[in-house]
Design a protein around this motif. Structure first.
Motif, PDB file in Angstrom:
ATOM      1  N   ASP A  63       0.757  -1.057  -0.143  1.00 20.45           N
ATOM      2  CA  ASP A  63       0.038   0.053  -0.068  1.00 20.45           C
ATOM      3  C   ASP A  63       0.980   1.297   0.266  1.00 20.45           C
ATOM      4  O   ASP A  63       1.731   1.220   0.837  1.00 20.45           O
ATOM      5  CB  ASP A  63      -0.855   0.142   1.297  1.00 20.45           C
ATOM      6  CG  ASP A  63      -2.036  -0.873   1.007  1.00 20.45           C
ATOM      7  OD1 ASP A  63      -2.506  -1.493   0.031  1.00 20.45           O
ATOM      8  OD2 ASP A  63      -2.683  -1.286   2.258  1.00 20.45           O
ATOM      9  N   ARG A  64       0.323   2.077  -0.757  1.00 21.13           N
ATOM     10  CA  ARG A  64       1.247   3.387  -1.178  1.00 21.13           C
ATOM     11  C   ARG A  64       0.349   4.573  -0.715  1.00 21.13           C
ATOM     12  O   ARG A  64      -0.720   5.057  -1.444  1.00 21.13           O
ATOM     13  CB  ARG A  64       2.034   3.581  -2.486  1.00 21.13           C
ATOM     14  CG  ARG A  64       2.774   2.366  -2.636  1.00 21.13           C
ATOM     15  CD  ARG A  64       4.238   2.677  -1.774  1.00 21.13           C
ATOM     16  NE  ARG A  64       5.220   1.461  -2.048  1.00 21.13           N
ATOM     17  CZ  ARG A  64       5.063   0.176  -1.388  1.00 21.13           C
ATOM     18  NH1 ARG A  64       4.383   0.200  -0.454  1.00 21.13           N
ATOM     19  NH2 ARG A  64       6.122  -0.382  -1.698  1.00 21.13           N
ATOM     20  N   ASN A  65       0.781   5.409   0.433  1.00 24.23           N
ATOM     21  CA  ASN A  65      -0.120   6.688   0.629  1.00 24.23           C
ATOM     22  C   ASN A  65      -1.546   6.718   1.044  1.00 24.23           C
ATOM     23  O   ASN A  65      -2.085   7.550   0.757  1.00 24.23           O
ATOM     24  CB  ASN A  65       0.372   7.577  -0.541  1.00 24.23           C
ATOM     25  CG  ASN A  65       1.788   7.778  -1.005  1.00 24.23           C
ATOM     26  OD1 ASN A  65       2.481   7.959  -0.093  1.00 24.23           O
ATOM     27  ND2 ASN A  65       1.998   7.534  -2.454  1.00 24.23           N
ATOM     28  N   ILE A  66      -1.867   5.390   1.380  1.00 24.52           N
ATOM     29  CA  ILE A  66      -3.304   5.196   1.815  1.00 24.52           C
ATOM     30  C   ILE A  66      -3.544   5.917   3.177  1.00 24.52           C
ATOM     31  O   ILE A  66      -2.823   5.546   4.138  1.00 24.52           O
ATOM     32  CB  ILE A  66      -3.556   4.031   1.814  1.00 24.52           C
ATOM     33  CG1 ILE A  66      -3.536   3.262   0.451  1.00 24.52           C
ATOM     34  CG2 ILE A  66      -5.122   3.730   2.020  1.00 24.52           C
ATOM     35  CD1 ILE A  66      -3.714   1.864   0.050  1.00 24.52           C
ATOM     36  N   PRO A  67      -4.430   6.711   3.501  1.00 22.93           N
ATOM     37  CA  PRO A  67      -4.637   7.529   4.602  1.00 22.93           C
ATOM     38  C   PRO A  67      -5.057   6.280   5.769  1.00 22.93           C
ATOM     39  O   PRO A  67      -5.619   5.468   5.472  1.00 22.93           O
ATOM     40  CB  PRO A  67      -5.989   8.159   4.573  1.00 22.93           C
ATOM     41  CG  PRO A  67      -5.964   8.600   3.115  1.00 22.93           C
ATOM     42  CD  PRO A  67      -5.377   7.347   2.374  1.00 22.93           C
ATOM     43  N   ALA A  68      -4.731   6.467   7.048  1.00 21.44           N
ATOM     44  CA  ALA A  68      -4.952   5.383   7.916  1.00 21.44           C
ATOM     45  C   ALA A  68      -6.462   5.334   8.302  1.00 21.44           C
ATOM     46  O   ALA A  68      -6.739   4.144   8.383  1.00 21.44           O
ATOM     47  CB  ALA A  68      -4.137   5.710   9.411  1.00 21.44           C
ATOM     48  N   VAL A  69      -7.205   6.278   8.167  1.00 18.50           N
ATOM     49  CA  VAL A  69      -8.485   6.147   8.428  1.00 18.50           C
ATOM     50  C   VAL A  69      -9.398   5.152   7.219  1.00 18.50           C
ATOM     51  O   VAL A  69     -10.083   4.714   7.408  1.00 18.50           O
ATOM     52  CB  VAL A  69      -9.459   7.505   8.395  1.00 18.50           C
ATOM     53  CG1 VAL A  69      -9.225   8.208   7.099  1.00 18.50           C
ATOM     54  CG2 VAL A  69     -10.693   7.318   8.635  1.00 18.50           C
ATOM     55  N   ALA A  70      -8.663   5.380   5.836  1.00 19.35           N
ATOM     56  CA  ALA A  70      -9.161   4.418   4.937  1.00 19.35           C
ATOM     57  C   ALA A  70      -9.120   3.052   5.430  1.00 19.35           C
ATOM     58  O   ALA A  70      -9.881   2.147   4.824  1.00 19.35           O
ATOM     59  CB  ALA A  70      -8.398   4.741   3.533  1.00 19.35           C
ATOM     60  N   LYS A  71      -8.051   2.477   6.134  1.00 16.50           N
ATOM     61  CA  LYS A  71      -7.923   1.263   6.693  1.00 16.50           C
ATOM     62  C   LYS A  71      -8.091   1.258   8.148  1.00 16.50           C
ATOM     63  O   LYS A  71      -7.655   0.363   8.840  1.00 16.50           O
ATOM     64  CB  LYS A  71      -6.498   0.769   6.313  1.00 16.50           C
ATOM     65  CG  LYS A  71      -5.980   1.017   4.916  1.00 16.50           C
ATOM     66  CD  LYS A  71      -4.463   1.098   4.655  1.00 16.50           C
ATOM     67  CE  LYS A  71      -4.044  -0.332   5.156  1.00 16.50           C
ATOM     68  NZ  LYS A  71      -2.284  -0.542   4.624  1.00 16.50           N
ATOM     69  N   ARG A  72      -9.335   2.100   8.563  1.00 14.51           N
ATOM     70  CA  ARG A  72      -9.776   1.816   9.991  1.00 14.51           C
ATOM     71  C   ARG A  72      -8.689   2.017  11.076  1.00 14.51           C
ATOM     72  O   ARG A  72      -8.772   1.285  12.074  1.00 14.51           O
ATOM     73  CB  ARG A  72     -10.661   0.590  10.005  1.00 14.51           C
ATOM     74  CG  ARG A  72     -11.810   0.375   9.133  1.00 14.51           C
ATOM     75  CD  ARG A  72     -12.512  -0.788   9.685  1.00 14.51           C
ATOM     76  NE  ARG A  72     -13.147  -1.579   8.614  1.00 14.51           N
ATOM     77  CZ  ARG A  72     -12.509  -2.979   8.537  1.00 14.51           C
ATOM     78  NH1 ARG A  72     -11.511  -3.305   9.310  1.00 14.51           N
ATOM     79  NH2 ARG A  72     -13.101  -3.623   7.570  1.00 14.51           N
ATOM     80  N   PHE A  73      -7.545   2.653  10.776  1.00 14.97           N
ATOM     81  CA  PHE A  73      -6.541   2.563  11.573  1.00 14.97           C
ATOM     82  C   PHE A  73      -5.924   1.224  12.180  1.00 14.97           C
ATOM     83  O   PHE A  73      -5.685   1.129  13.418  1.00 14.97           O
ATOM     84  CB  PHE A  73      -6.801   3.517  12.898  1.00 14.97           C
ATOM     85  CG  PHE A  73      -7.282   4.766  12.555  1.00 14.97           C
ATOM     86  CD1 PHE A  73      -6.318   5.986  12.314  1.00 14.97           C
ATOM     87  CD2 PHE A  73      -8.607   5.307  12.185  1.00 14.97           C
ATOM     88  CE1 PHE A  73      -6.589   7.129  11.980  1.00 14.97           C
ATOM     89  CE2 PHE A  73      -9.065   6.472  11.989  1.00 14.97           C
ATOM     90  CZ  PHE A  73      -8.086   7.605  11.729  1.00 14.97           C
TER      91      PHE A  73
END
Length: 544
Positions: free
Chosen positions: A310-320
């Motif tokens: 994964d590259r540059n994906i916001p943490a919230v998009a992955k539920r932290f």
């Protein structure tokens, strides 16, 4: 500003009328086609809970075995690009049962009380069926909870395998006696929760404690929901053999109840609408052992989209990094590659189990002479992550959570084995049923009937699908076109925004977030306009 006020504020710029222009398309005289009269047909409406399109054979999965779903696709139309409006049960169901989007239903999370939040003029599917005079039956889960949909679910003429609303005036006969007798002849279940005696004892004690709390707690209250999680969260981590035969499984009994009712309807010869809600493959991922035996563990690959890529994906998009169902905080072991593959195998086995139950219903439909006068619609309320990005279950805006199977067979209208590659949404189900059954549509609907696509599946249609996800202190909003997905996650606390942009043609697993790459600024700008204002030229290039 409270949570609901914040969510509404974020979506305030997208009015119902603008959304209709953005997301909808109605065929004009030149785009419509003469079709057979479907207004007097019956409807079989099958809702599978938590079924991702990626785990159905006719959607390209060569491992999972779903021959009955595949047959429906071969006999009717498969919608390749159907998306839910929220990747969790309550907001998704509140949306597709009203034809309204979450910003209009005001239902964003599972704990939201739908009946207190819907607009006063909102009408649900069973209420519209009652107005039309169609005999409507529901088996299993359709609305998220009966206690937050008393009036709406009470509009059904018959209810089975679900909690009845207060002062229900319809019919509820319970499981037929001859089927109960068959159940009593079967061997007793080998275990109830787990083949491990220690785990079996622990889960039995947790359930007993939950039930004690539920006796005094108000449904939907914090105390009630905490007690629910007390048992459900540990139970969600159990995968594999349920210890039951398929006739003993809840979903197996629902299927047999549906078959029984179809026989009754064939004798009564009146128009009916039969909704059947299957619970699997919702967690826990347990089913009869014979369905697990369909699969060889060595054939189950490692999860796609490994998080290290994964590259540059916001943490919230992955539920932290948090999982809410399987592999949740009650899971006391590392999620090894083997454990992950075991879970995927169990999910596939549950899919095969449900497929068989659907096959039993469809076989009865044919044997009773109802097939040629019954519309069949099969779909799921949302998808399911199977380890992609190290995520499990729903509650994300990734493709695996938002894309769902949608299979439609309309006698005399749909051609055999046709795939529609145009974008449709679950919010379109209610207006489509109104269209097919000649029910006057409420003027406030935000979905669009896909009826014209059934006759001409290649005509230009929607340019994008909208999905909302409220989770972890953020509201996520996503627009999915045929090639791109763009999302904004806004913090409820600070109003800061995290962005995502994926080119699914080059990056089908959404692992390279391009939102902050200047080279893609024009795409961010274009899709931001679509997402934030809802403006759309439906006659434009839908491949963008």
């Amino acid at each position: 500003m409270d949570r609901r006020g914040f969510v509404k504020h974020v979506g305030a710029g997208i009015s119902a009328s603008v959304l209709s222009r953005y997301i909808g398309h109605r065929a004009d005289a030149s785009g419509s086609a003469t079709r057979s009269d479907t207004s007097q047909m019956n409807v079989l409406f099958i809702d599978i809970e938590d079924m991702t399109a990626a785990a159905v054979g006719c959607y390209g999965n060569s491992i999972v075995r779903t021959p009955h779903l595949d047959r429906v696709a071969a006999e009717g139309m498969r919608f390749a690009r159907c998306y839910c409006q929220a990747p969790m049960c309550n907001p998704s169901r509140s949306s597709f049962l009203t034809g309204l989007r979450p910003d209009t239903t005001n239902v964003y999370v599972n704990s939201d009380p739908m009946d207190q939040l819907l607009p006063p003029d909102a009408l649900t599917l069973p209420e519209l069926l009652r107005r039309k005079g169609i005999y409507a039956i529901n088996i299993g889960k359709l609305f998220h909870h009966t206690w937050t949909a008393q009036k709406q679910i009470g509009a059904f003429d018959r209810l089975e395998f679900c909690e009845l609303p207060k002062q229900y005036e319809g019919v509820s006969t319970g499981y037929p006696k001859h089927l109960e007798k068959q159940l009593r002849r079967l061997p007793k279940p080998r275990f109830r929760y787990s083949p491990d005696p220690v785990e079996e004892k622990r889960l039995a004690e947790l359930k007993a404690e939950r039930d004690r709390i539920w006796q005094r707690a108000r449904k939907g209250s914090r105390e009630y929901n905490r007690a629910r999680s007390m048992f459900q969260q540990p139970m969600a981590n159990i995968v594999g053999d349920s210890g039951l035969l398929e006739e003993q499984e809840l979903d197996g009994r629902k299927a047999r109840m549906a078959a029984h009712i179809l026989k009754e309807m064939a004798q009564q010869k009146k128009q009916f609408f039969l909704s059947v809600g299957f619970s699997k493959p919702h967690t826990p991922l347990r089913c009869p052992k014979k369905y697990l035996d369909l699969y060889d563990f060595d054939d189950i690959p490692a999860a796609a989209a490994p998080p290290e890529k994964d590259r540059n994906i916001p943490a919230v998009a992955k539920r932290f990094g948090r999982n809410y169902d399987i592999f949740n905080s009650n899971y006391e072991h590392p999620v090894t590659p083997e454990a992950a593959r075991r879970a995927v195998m169990a999910y596939y086995a549950c899919a095969s189990f449900i497929d068989t139950q659907i096959g039993l219903i469809l076989e009865t439909l044919e044997l009773e002479g109802l097939k040629d006068n019954t519309i069949v619609i099969i779909f799921s309320d949302h998808g399911f992550q199977l380890g992609e990005h190290n995520l499990w279950s729903k509650y994300t805006l990734f493709e695996q959570s938002t894309r769902v199977p949608l299979l439609v067979r309309v006698p005399g209208l749909t051609k055999r084995g046709v795939t529609c590659d145009e974008i449709v949404e679950l919010v379109d189900l209610l207006p489509s049923l109104c269209d097919l059954l000649d029910i006057t549509q409420p003027s406030n609907l935000e979905g669009t009937s896909f009826g014209p696509l059934l006759a001409r599946p290649n005509q230009r249609w929607k340019k994008g699908a909208l999905t909302v996800c409220s989770i972890a202190g953020y509201v996520g909003r996503s627009v999915r076109t045929k090639r791109w997905r763009y999302a904004q996650w806004r913090s409820k606390k600070t109003s800061s925004i995290e962005k995502e942009l994926y080119d699914l043609k080059a990056d089908p697993w959404e692992q390279n977030n391009l939102a902050n790459d200047p080279a893609y600024g024009h795409q961010v700008a274009r899709l931001s306009v679509l997402l934030e204002s809802g403006q759309n030229n439906t006659k434009g290039d839908s491949s963008a």
